[in-house]
Structures are given as C-alpha cells and as structure tokens.
Design an enzyme around this catalytic site. Structure first.
Site, short mmCIF file in Angstrom:
data_model
loop_
_atom_site.label_atom_id
_atom_site.label_comp_id
_atom_site.label_asym_id
_atom_site.label_seq_id
_atom_site.Cartn_x
_atom_site.Cartn_y
_atom_site.Cartn_z
N LEU A 124 0.84 -1.20 0.00
CA LEU A 124 0.00 0.00 0.00
C LEU A 124 0.87 1.26 0.00
O LEU A 124 0.76 2.12 -0.87
CB LEU A 124 -0.91 -0.02 1.24
CG LEU A 124 -1.81 1.19 1.49
CD1 LEU A 124 -2.89 1.30 0.42
CD2 LEU A 124 -2.48 1.12 2.88
N GLU A 126 3.71 4.10 -0.30
CA GLU A 126 4.58 4.54 -1.40
C GLU A 126 5.51 5.64 -0.89
O GLU A 126 5.27 6.20 0.19
CB GLU A 126 3.72 5.09 -2.55
CG GLU A 126 2.76 4.06 -3.10
CD GLU A 126 1.96 4.58 -4.30
OE1 GLU A 126 2.08 5.78 -4.62
OE2 GLU A 126 1.23 3.76 -4.88
N PHE A 155 8.75 0.23 1.93
CA PHE A 155 8.74 -0.41 3.27
C PHE A 155 7.82 -1.62 3.30
O PHE A 155 7.06 -1.83 4.26
CB PHE A 155 8.25 0.56 4.36
CG PHE A 155 8.93 1.90 4.41
CD1 PHE A 155 10.29 2.02 4.25
CD2 PHE A 155 8.19 3.07 4.63
CE1 PHE A 155 10.92 3.27 4.31
CE2 PHE A 155 8.79 4.31 4.70
CZ PHE A 155 10.16 4.42 4.54
N GLU A 364 1.06 -0.18 10.19
CA GLU A 364 -0.40 -0.44 10.14
C GLU A 364 -1.17 0.76 10.69
O GLU A 364 -2.23 0.62 11.31
CB GLU A 364 -0.75 -1.77 10.82
CG GLU A 364 -0.06 -2.92 10.10
CD GLU A 364 -0.74 -4.28 10.20
OE1 GLU A 364 -1.92 -4.34 10.53
OE2 GLU A 364 -0.05 -5.28 9.90
N THR A 366 -0.03 4.95 12.00
CA THR A 366 0.65 5.56 13.15
C THR A 366 -0.36 5.85 14.27
O THR A 366 -1.58 5.85 14.05
CB THR A 366 1.28 6.91 12.76
OG1 THR A 366 0.23 7.77 12.29
CG2 THR A 366 2.33 6.76 11.66
N1 COS Z 1 -13.70 -0.22 6.40
C1 COS Z 1 -14.38 -0.09 5.24
N2 COS Z 1 -14.39 1.06 4.52
C2 COS Z 1 -13.68 2.09 4.99
C3 COS Z 1 -12.93 2.03 6.18
C4 COS Z 1 -12.96 0.80 6.90
N3 COS Z 1 -12.27 0.66 8.03
N4 COS Z 1 -12.31 3.20 6.39
C5 COS Z 1 -12.65 4.00 5.37
N5 COS Z 1 -13.48 3.32 4.52
C6 COS Z 1 -14.11 3.84 3.30
C7 COS Z 1 -14.91 5.08 3.65
O1 COS Z 1 -16.22 4.74 4.06
C8 COS Z 1 -14.92 5.84 2.33
O2 COS Z 1 -15.91 5.28 1.50
P1 COS Z 1 -16.87 6.24 0.59
O3 COS Z 1 -15.93 6.94 -0.36
O4 COS Z 1 -17.78 5.29 -0.09
O5 COS Z 1 -17.52 7.19 1.54
C9 COS Z 1 -13.56 5.49 1.73
O6 COS Z 1 -13.12 4.28 2.38
C10 COS Z 1 -12.53 6.56 1.97
O7 COS Z 1 -12.45 6.76 3.36
P2 COS Z 1 -11.96 8.12 4.01
O8 COS Z 1 -12.69 9.27 3.38
O9 COS Z 1 -12.04 7.99 5.49
O10 COS Z 1 -10.43 8.16 3.53
P3 COS Z 1 -9.28 9.20 3.83
O11 COS Z 1 -8.51 9.36 2.60
O12 COS Z 1 -9.81 10.41 4.48
O13 COS Z 1 -8.27 8.47 4.88
C11 COS Z 1 -7.29 7.11 6.54
C12 COS Z 1 -8.51 7.44 5.68
C13 COS Z 1 -6.42 8.29 6.92
C14 COS Z 1 -7.87 6.50 7.79
C15 COS Z 1 -6.48 6.06 5.76
O14 COS Z 1 -5.80 6.67 4.68
C16 COS Z 1 -5.45 5.33 6.61
O15 COS Z 1 -5.80 4.39 7.32
N6 COS Z 1 -4.18 5.73 6.52
C17 COS Z 1 -3.11 5.00 7.17
C18 COS Z 1 -2.63 3.94 6.24
C19 COS Z 1 -1.87 2.89 6.98
O16 COS Z 1 -2.29 2.37 7.99
N7 COS Z 1 -0.72 2.56 6.45
C20 COS Z 1 0.08 1.58 7.06
C21 COS Z 1 0.82 0.86 6.04
S1 COS Z 1 0.09 -0.56 5.53
S2 COS Z 1 0.95 -1.86 6.72
#
Ligand code: COS
Length: 384
Positions: A124, A126, A155, A364, A366
């Site tokens: 995921l 980048e 990473f 996963e 921060t």
């Molecule tokens: N389960 C199902 N759907 C989800 C969800 C979840 N837990 N979280 C968000 N969604 C859906 C939302 O409902 C939204 O859908 P709609 O467009 O239909 O309304 C869509 O996904 C986008 O969600 P959102 O608007 O909340 O996205 P954002 O871009 O604002 O960001 C965060 C969400 C910041 C929470 C996300 O980018 C994130 O988790 N970032 C961290 C990434 C991460 O953990 N990286 C670690 C590396 S991977 S090991």
C-alpha cells in the site's frame, strides 16, 4: 468467540512451548544473522502457523478474532521478527483475498498461503503516500485482458521473501480519492516487477522490508481482487482494521515478556544491600506496567469479541492499536530503566526489544492516524 476451549488450549500450549523452547533460545542468533533459520520456518509450517486466519475450506485453521488475539499474546513473547514471518500470510498479505477475493482467487492462492508454501505481502505505502493512503500514485491501466502497473511501493514487509503481493493501484487516473483505487494480486516473477535493496532498519532484524517497483508490469485481469474496480481502498481499510487489532495483541504479548524480564532482573539485581525490586520507585514502574498491560489485554479481547459478533470495530481496533502500542513503548522504556546501564547494552534482550517495539507505534497506521480514525468516527456517529 472461542469455538472450542480445549482445542484452542492445545494450540496455545504448543505455541507457548514452541516460543519457550525453540524461539527464545534463537533470539540472539536471529539478531546476528538477520534471518529466521529454515528449520524454524519448517516447524512453523508443521504447526499450521501460516494458515491460522485462512478459512478451513482453503486449508487454514480459521481462527476467530478472539482466538487469533490469544494466539498473538503467546507468539509475541519473543523477538517480533518470528511473528512477522507468519504475520503477512495470516494478516495483510492474505486478508484482501479472504475478505473480498473471488472464489477462483481464493482457491488459487489461499491453500498455498495457509500451508506456508508461498509468502504473501501487502503493498500500500509509497514514497509519497504513507498516512494519506488514498493519495497513492501507482497506476493500473487496463490493456485487453491485462492491467499494466507502474509505480513504487515502499517499506513492504516480507517483500524480499514474498511470492504474491496485494497491490493497491489507481485504476482511474483522473479520480482523486479512494474510489479510484483497485487491489490486485501480483505474483513474484511478473514481467516488470522488481525489488529494491533490503532496508536497514532500527530493529526487528530477521523481518525484512524493501521497495517493490512496477515498470509496465503486466497483471492478468483475473487478478483484480473481487473482479471489481474502485473498491481496493476499502479492501485495504478492512484488512487494516483486522491487522490493527492483531498488532495490538502482539503489543500485549511482547510487553508481558519485557515486564517479566524486568521483574526477574529487579529481583536479582542488588543495590544498597537489597534487591532493587524492594524499592518503591522500581515497584511503581513494575505496577504501572502490569496495570497497563492488563488494560490493553482487556481492550483487545473486548474488541475481538465484538468483531466476532459481526460489529464494525473500526473505532475499537484503532483504540486498541493506539493504546496498546503506546503502552508497549512505555513498558519498554521502563524495562530499560529498571535494567539501568545493563539495559543499554546488548547483553540483555531488553536493549533489542526497545528498538524492536518502536515500530508498533508506526506501522499499520501511526498513533496519530489511529487518533484521527477514532475522532472522525466519533464525529460521524454524533451527526447520525
Ligand atoms: N472499512 C471499510 N471502509 C472504509 C474504512 C474501513 N475501516 N475506512 C474507510 N473506509 C471507506 C470510507 O467509508 C470511504 O468510502 P466512501 O468513499 O464510499 O464514503 C472510503 O473508504 C474513503 O475513506 P476516508 O474518506 O475515510 O479516507 P481518507 O482518505 O480520508 O483516509 C485514513 C482514511 C487516513 C484513515 C487512511 O488513509 C489510513 O488508514 N491511513 C493509514 C494507512 C496505513 O495504515 N498505512 C500503514 C501501512 S500498511 S501496513
């Protein structure tokens, strides 16, 4: 939910014995050589540890979330790199397929992930997209019955060993947010896929990350997860909800190990004519750690039970990841403090754990992303 207390007890006993008798004695070797010995990988396969969270019809043990976190409490009582090896097959490297994959995708990949024949990985992050995951730039452009992928992932855990990658890429280049993102299964050896050099990390030696680079990488359209474009971001978020709960459980386990080591040291180490464990300032650190580990354990078990009951646990998973990873950092810090100068040298495992556990507050999602998820969900609930 525990399906059968006795069967779970047998699994947990054998894992606990495996950790005590096989893994803990290998911790120094793991840190020195930066690799998990092949015989340990084989033992993990034989114990079924690669397929704990894969449905039974595809060869896994299909642990419920409550069973899985109880497993994580045990396996985490040693160097985190051992768990990391099986972590992706059970978690982020398989769950995209488990949750949203087509029947054909499940049949093709899950049995081999469950047996440990292949290693799965989750791509995921980048170079320019970490916390803001929806801003990822990797593209996947349809070309006949293939997609052509271009971009770089960073990473990526277990990428150097991985046989398949769950890759999030933008299928609608003009679309900005998550709805333009799709998830693909990309096999090692796909033309145009290459790996960067293995990252030199602060800790967790034996667990490897590196860049995964796609240059006109052709992937069969059959490997679009779920056969549907535009839902890959949601797949990733669902995978992370589960992953965050798992990592929180790992934090509980490893914090327990660090506290055990600190207690043992405090009872042996004598200063001012008595074991330092007799001093109230040391006792305060021991007691605070014990209380916080207990709190995190209760949270994790509660959230796991709710997930098993079918609840949406996005908020609870983030609460657990936030609290448990920060708690783990505090316990590591106190454990070093209790060891004093001995905690700063590599003769004691706490020096290594202190570096290893720093990652839990970062990957996963921060701590700050967990705060954001929790608060946003609170506001959303209050509006409804
Ligand atoms: N389960 C199902 N759907 C989800 C969800 C979840 N837990 N979280 C968000 N969604 C859906 C939302 O409902 C939204 O859908 P709609 O467009 O239909 O309304 C869509 O996904 C986008 O969600 P959102 O608007 O909340 O996205 P954002 O871009 O604002 O960001 C965060 C969400 C910041 C929470 C996300 O980018 C994130 O988790 N970032 C961290 C990434 C991460 O953990 N990286 C670690 C590396 S991977 S090991």
């Amino acid at each position: 939910m525990i399906r059968d207390e006795e069967t779970l007890g047998l699994l947990l006993d054998s894992v606990s014995r495996f950790v005590r008798e096989q893994l803990i004695p290998l911790e120094d070797e793991l840190a020195e050589t930066d690799r998990v010995p092949e015989r340990v990988v084989q033992q993990m396969r034989e114990l079924g540890l690669f397929g704990l969270c894969i449905p039974e019809q595809y060869g896994g043990l299909a642990l419920t979330m409550e069973e899985e976190v109880r497993f994580a409490f045990e396996i985490a009582r040693t160097s985190p790199a051992f768990r990391s090896l099986i972590g992706t097959n059970n978690g982020i490297g398989s769950q995209g397929i488990v949750i949203d994959g087509t029947e054909a995708q499940k049949r093709k990949y899950l049995p081999r992930l469950a047996s440990g024949e292949i290693i799965g990985s989750f791509a995921l992050t980048e170079p320019e997209s970490g916390s803001d995951a929806a801003s990822l730039r990797t593209t996947a452009v349809r070309d006949g019955d293939h997609y052509v992928l271009n971009g770089t992932k960073r990473f990526i855990t277990n990428a150097p060993q991985a046989d398949i990658f769950t890759v999030m890429a933008r299928t609608d280049p003009s679309g900005k947010g998550g709805n333009a993102i799709s998830a693909f299964i990309v096999e090692k050896g796909a033309p145009g896929l290459s790996l960067g050099k293995v990252d030199k990390k602060m800790g967790q030696r034996g667990a490897h990350t590196c860049d995964v680079v796609f240059q006109d990488c052709r992937v069969s359209a059959d490997n679009l997860i779920g056969g549907k474009e535009g839902v890959g971001f949601k797949t990733a978020m669902k995978v992370l909800d589960k992953g965050r709960l798992h990592i929180a459980a790992v934090c509980v386990g490893v914090a327990g190990r660090m506290l055990d080591d600190a207690l043992r040291y405090a009872m042996e180490r004598r200063q001012f004519g008595q074991p330092i464990a007799e001093f109230q300032l040391i006792q305060a650190m021991l007691a605070d750690s014990r209380a916080e580990i207990y709190a995190a354990r209760c949270m994790v078990l509660d959230a796991a039970r709710r997930r098993d009951a079918g609840d949406d646990v996005s908020t609870e998973a983030s609460c657990c990841k936030l609290f448990a990873s920060e708690m783990c950092g505090r316990v590591a810090d106190r454990a070093v403090q209790i060891h004093g100068g001995a905690g700063y040298v590599a003769d004691y495992s706490i020096e290594r754990f202190y570096r290893d556990v720093r990652l839990f507050r970062i990957y996963e999602g921060t701590t700050q992303i967990q705060q954001l998820v929790i608060a946003r969900n609170m506001i959303r609930e209050a509006r409804n």
